[in-house]
Design a protein around this motif. Structure first.
Motif, PDB file in Angstrom:
ATOM      1  N   GLY A   1      -0.239   6.532  -6.198  1.00 36.74           N
ATOM      2  CA  GLY A   1      -1.313   6.215  -6.430  1.00 36.74           C
ATOM      3  C   GLY A   1      -2.512   6.456  -7.306  1.00 36.74           C
ATOM      4  O   GLY A   1      -3.078   5.476  -8.029  1.00 36.74           O
TER       5      GLY A   1
ATOM      6  N   TRP B   1       2.445   1.539  -3.512  1.00 34.67           N
ATOM      7  CA  TRP B   1       1.266   2.484  -4.386  1.00 34.67           C
ATOM      8  C   TRP B   1       1.287   3.591  -4.090  1.00 34.67           C
ATOM      9  O   TRP B   1       1.063   4.441  -5.638  1.00 34.67           O
ATOM     10  N   GLU B   2       0.542   4.228  -3.246  1.00 31.97           N
ATOM     11  CA  GLU B   2       0.854   5.819  -2.680  1.00 31.97           C
ATOM     12  C   GLU B   2       2.306   7.186  -3.420  1.00 31.97           C
ATOM     13  O   GLU B   2       2.193   7.401  -4.169  1.00 31.97           O
ATOM     14  N   LYS B   3       3.517   6.212  -3.265  1.00 33.48           N
ATOM     15  CA  LYS B   3       4.563   6.490  -3.640  1.00 33.48           C
ATOM     16  C   LYS B   3       4.711   6.699  -5.206  1.00 33.48           C
ATOM     17  O   LYS B   3       5.404   7.775  -5.543  1.00 33.48           O
TER      18      LYS B   3
ATOM     19  N   ARG C   1      -8.655   0.533   4.184  1.00 34.14           N
ATOM     20  CA  ARG C   1      -8.151   0.101   2.564  1.00 34.14           C
ATOM     21  C   ARG C   1      -8.990  -1.384   2.620  1.00 34.14           C
ATOM     22  O   ARG C   1      -9.854  -1.512   1.192  1.00 34.14           O
TER      23      ARG C   1
ATOM     24  N   ILE D   1       0.768  -1.358   0.393  1.00 33.88           N
ATOM     25  CA  ILE D   1       0.182  -0.007   0.002  1.00 33.88           C
ATOM     26  C   ILE D   1       0.905   1.162  -0.118  1.00 33.88           C
ATOM     27  O   ILE D   1       0.592   1.909  -0.622  1.00 33.88           O
ATOM     28  N   HIS D   2       1.972   0.962   0.824  1.00 31.99           N
ATOM     29  CA  HIS D   2       2.439   2.277   0.776  1.00 31.99           C
ATOM     30  C   HIS D   2       3.544   2.319  -0.243  1.00 31.99           C
ATOM     31  O   HIS D   2       3.304   3.597  -1.035  1.00 31.99           O
TER      32      HIS D   2
END
Length: 541
Positions: free
Chosen positions: A110, A105-107, A185, A102-103
């Motif tokens: 997003g 993917w945001e970096k 999520r 998840i981290h």
């Protein structure tokens, strides 16, 4: 059926260890047969599954499927045992990888996350820019996250698993942070987070303000303070409990907070206290037992009189989990007094929406007790005797005072002037009034104790002649009307009313002078009215 289940479960264990192609089919057979197998047989199967689940952890897909299978058996009634803790341990490992995905993917731009079941090489390539060589593991963690969430939710429904998690505060704290991140999520982890919070607390110290008594209680399966409030009221109030003052809850409310379904005729619970922390902070019913603060390494809950009446829906937030509460002990009066010496003053903590205190009212008054039963929906209150709209008679006035009413023997008909008491002084009167008082009365009123006298015969007429001569007709006099003084006319009636102007006949219809004149040609035109009223003539040719 039991033998068929045993054979199918053995195929699951064999194919899982070797990753044989028949593994999915064997798992499906176990799912199908588990509902018809006794609980003891399910417990044996779960006990045999624990070492296999630990061995296949490197094979993420197989381990996730076995975790879901174990959760299904627990939901069928089998105790989780060690397999429940193994599932939570693997959730911690693969959950960290999912959080890393998840981290990353945001970096990397997003956007909506892919579904865990649909993640693949494309998503792995994207997060590789941030995670590097850890991208495959993070992708696998996200791929198995949903299945581990479903399995963990089933395992935390077991009382033994919650007790074991509570015994390791460090591990529970780490797992709680991980589940909190995943719950943003995946909705499935929201319920996992609630069950973890349910596992935080099982014992609290309860202090009752009205009685200044204290109790240590133990509970399980309590997800929020609404449920805790109901169970505490049932355990402490009245002669059925520990004789605390208050109104006992409806038994149907209590049953719905333990293991029964909600009764539609008793689905609204009425609160009994304000729930305040031992450090003077407002807790309320919306929080969970884990929010009760620690005071000297013990969670302390103060039951204050209600500053604002409140009610809520009966039942449990997690209906598949049984709630229970028991009083372990009542504090000795000396120990209770020592705890009260450290508590906040009475009335200093009130409901956030309670009205302000007026006239030093701390809200410590009690409401009249309510009844429960068939008419639980109705506020049945024993109001006592009805209040009369007039003051009650004084019972002493029903019997006259013997000193106020003289007897017949005490009355002197013709008293001797010398022995008669002095008459009371009359109030001063005006001269005009004295003249009226000196005039003789037209008639005499005999005394109420005087005997009636016989009628006397007129002079020259015998007694027998009274009945021979006819009686004269009584001369009845009509009462003379009282003179009515002429009232002077009111000031506003003294002046003569102004004459009204005579109506002027100018040939106009009534009300025409009240409106402004219409534009020229409008009143003569037939096109100003609606077509349905004045249709146009056909055009002339």
């Amino acid at each position: 059926m039991t033998e068929e289940f045993r054979a199918a479960f053995q195929r699951v264990l064999d194919t899982a260890a070797s990753q044989a192609p028949g593994f999915p089919e064997a798992v499906h057979d176990v799912f199908r047969l588990s509902s018809d197998v006794p609980r003891e047989e399910l417990a044996i199967a779960l006990e045999a599954l624990t070492p296999v689940l630990s061995d296949v952890e490197p094979y993420a897909g197989v381990a996730a499927d076995l975790s879901v299978l174990a959760g299904a058996l627990v939901e069928s009634g089998a105790p989780a045992g060690q397999v429940g803790l193994e599932v939570l341990r693997q959730l911690g490992s693969y959950g960290q990888a999912a959080a890393a995905f998840i981290h990353a993917w945001e970096k990397t731009g997003g956007g909506p996350l892919p579904s865990p079941n649909d993640v693949g090489e494309t998503e792995e390539k994207r997060v590789e820019e941030v995670l590097g060589d850890n991208a495959p593991l993070a992708t696998v963690g996200w791929w198995t996250s949903l299945r581990y969430g479903l399995a963990a939710k089933a395992m935390l429904g077991d009382s033994g698993v919650r007790s074991a998690v509570r015994a390791d505060p460090g591990a529970m704290d780490q797992l709680g942070q991980l589940v909190q991140a995943l719950s943003t999520r995946l909705n499935e982890f929201g319920e996992v987070r609630e069950l973890l919070r349910m596992s935080e607390v099982s014992r609290i110290l309860v202090l009752d303000r009205a009685s200044w008594r204290g109790f240590r209680v133990r509970f399980d399966g309590v997800s929020d303070n609404f449920q805790l409030h109901t169970l505490l009221a049932d355990a402490l109030i009245g002669k059925e409990g520990y004789r605390l003052p208050g109104t006992r809850p409806d038994p149907r409310w209590v049953a719905a907070s333990m293991d029964a379904a909600v009764d539609p005729l008793a689905d609204i619970v009425r609160g009994e206290w304000d729930m305040v922390g031992g450090d003077g902070t407002w807790i309320g019913n919306e929080a969970c037992p884990g929010d009760i603060p620690l005071v000297d390494n013990e969670r302390v809950l103060v039951l204050e009189p209600q500053s604002l009446l409140h009610s809520w829906r009966a039942g449990r937030r997690h209906p598949h989990i049984t709630g229970a509460l028991a009083v372990l002990e009542e504090l000795h009066p000396d120990e209770a007094a020592a705890w009260w010496a450290r508590m906040h003053p009475a009335g200093s903590v009130r409901h956030p929406q309670a009205p302000p205190i007026e006239l030093d009212d701390t809200g410590s008054h009690r409401r009249p007790p309510r009844h429960f039963g068939v008419a639980a929906h109705f506020a049945e209150v024993d109001s006592g005797p009805m209040s009369a709209s007039f003051s009650a008679l004084d019972p002493e006035l029903d019997t006259p005072d013997p000193g106020l009413a003289p007897s017949f023997e005490d009355v002197t008909i013709n008293p001797d002037p010398a022995s008669a008491p002095d008459p009371p002084l009359a109030p001063p009167t005006s001269p005009a009034l004295e003249d009226e008082l000196d005039e003789p009365d037209d008639f005499a009123v005999p005394a109420m104790w005087a005997a009636p006298s016989a009628p006397s015969a007129p002079t020259g007429q015998g007694f027998d002649d009274l009945f021979d001569s006819p009686l004269d007709e009584p001369a009845w006099r009509d009462p003379q009307p009282l003179p009515v003084p002429e009232a002077e006319p009111e000031p506003w009636l003294r002046s003569e009313p102004e004459p009204r102007p005579e109506p002027v006949d100018d040939g106009l219809p009534p009300g025409a002078r009240l409106l402004p004149p219409m534009p020229p040609g409008v009143s003569d035109s037939r096109t100003w009215a609606p077509g349905w009223k004045w249709p146009m003539r056909p055009p002339e040719r």
